[in-house]
Design an enzyme around this catalytic site. Sequence first.
Site, PDB file in Angstrom:
ATOM      1  CG  MET A  39      -8.503 -22.095 -35.557  1.00  0.00           C
ATOM      2  SD  MET A  39      -6.889 -22.186 -34.765  1.00  0.00           S
ATOM      3  CE  MET A  39      -6.203 -20.590 -35.163  1.00  0.00           C
ATOM      4  CG  LEU A  42     -16.655 -17.100 -36.843  1.00  0.00           C
ATOM      5  CD1 LEU A  42     -18.001 -17.722 -37.190  1.00  0.00           C
ATOM      6  CD2 LEU A  42     -15.531 -17.834 -37.554  1.00  0.00           C
ATOM      7  CG  HIS A  46     -13.899 -16.485 -40.472  1.00  0.00           C
ATOM      8  ND1 HIS A  46     -13.488 -15.525 -39.572  1.00  0.00           N
ATOM      9  CD2 HIS A  46     -12.894 -17.397 -40.522  1.00  0.00           C
ATOM     10  CE1 HIS A  46     -12.304 -15.844 -39.091  1.00  0.00           C
ATOM     11  NE2 HIS A  46     -11.918 -16.978 -39.656  1.00  0.00           N
ATOM     12  CD  GLN A  77      -3.957 -24.411 -36.275  1.00  0.00           C
ATOM     13  OE1 GLN A  77      -4.706 -25.352 -36.570  1.00  0.00           O
ATOM     14  NE2 GLN A  77      -4.024 -23.238 -36.889  1.00  0.00           N
ATOM     15  CE  LYS A 164      -7.652 -18.503 -54.502  1.00  0.00           C
ATOM     16  NZ  LYS A 164      -7.660 -17.983 -55.897  1.00  0.00           N
ATOM     17  CG  ASP A 166      -4.142 -18.489 -43.284  1.00  0.00           C
ATOM     18  OD1 ASP A 166      -3.188 -18.007 -42.671  1.00  0.00           O
ATOM     19  OD2 ASP A 166      -5.326 -18.345 -42.939  1.00  0.00           O
ATOM     20  CD  GLN A 169      -4.700 -23.044 -43.055  1.00  0.00           C
ATOM     21  OE1 GLN A 169      -4.361 -23.041 -41.885  1.00  0.00           O
ATOM     22  NE2 GLN A 169      -5.811 -22.450 -43.480  1.00  0.00           N
ATOM     23  CG  MET A 200     -11.361  -8.523 -43.227  1.00  0.00           C
ATOM     24  SD  MET A 200     -13.126  -8.909 -43.406  1.00  0.00           S
ATOM     25  CE  MET A 200     -13.752  -7.287 -43.816  1.00  0.00           C
ATOM     26  CB  SER A 201      -6.267 -11.446 -39.641  1.00  0.00           C
ATOM     27  OG  SER A 201      -5.696 -12.317 -38.678  1.00  0.00           O
TER      28      SER A 201
END
Length: 308
Positions: A39, A42, A46, A77, A164, A166, A169, A200-201
Amino acid sequence: MASPPTRVSPVIAKTPADFRAACDAARRTGANVGFVPTMGALHAGHLALVTHAREQLSALTTAPPFIVVSIFVNPTQFGPNEDFVAYPRDFLSDVEKLSGVGVDLVFAPEASAMYPEGEQTRVRVQRLTEPLCGAFRPGHFEGVTTVVAKLFALSGPCLSVFGKKDYQQLAVLKKMVRDLFLPIELVGHPIVRETDGLAMSSRNAYLSSTERERALGLSRGLRAAWNAFEAGERDAAALRAHAHREVHAVADRIDYVEVLDPDELSSFASVPIAQKGRALLAIACHVGKTRLIDNVVLGEDPLPGRAS
């Protein structure tokens, strides 16, 4: 190990037809397609997925892989009170980062291209979507599976890498791929952490400096449970308590701290942890206004701590 990629600006595809045509053309040349759906916003996590896709495909054949990244903030979502509008977006920066890791194609469609007027179809995986985030984000996983099914229909046969972090998901998407006989090799990549241990997010950008320090309670909770497991603890409630203590001390609201079967995402009511040998510890909580998730598979993953 694959050679470092040459820095070349990726081609930008805006339409589903152009995305499909580019992947088909690459396969006709003998290339294997590696696909990382994102999404945007980055970060190094990613980019690690992109590198992993390249390495996995380079080990299969001498033909250069064709690496694709999609950047699409998927509206279906997000719930009505979630952060769809505020979700961080920086397309030019994202493309610059992808140039550095040798991405060949970026697919960046408009929402109207992925959900054309009159569309009605949704893809739903049932039981695996019910616990954890599914209980707190109604409709979230239906949006995820629908958009990823669309992306896979366009990409065609490929190796696709997801993080991983998520965990649920990834489990849901693997189930969807198996059940629908999709020609996709779905690969999970270990969680990439900041130097202080924070997973990281893209949503970490929401955190103030104080909130970010508090957010480290998630990885502290994972480490506490991991250490207990390594010391021989196999009671799910006790393992949960080790993690919950650390999370409760920093979170403004806890959605869940759960210890579940890592394959079925169910409780250990019938098969004890000692028999299974592995257990998923998953956390979701709010620090300030930011919802954070993290996890570790006890008995499988290394100690979740500071990045090396």
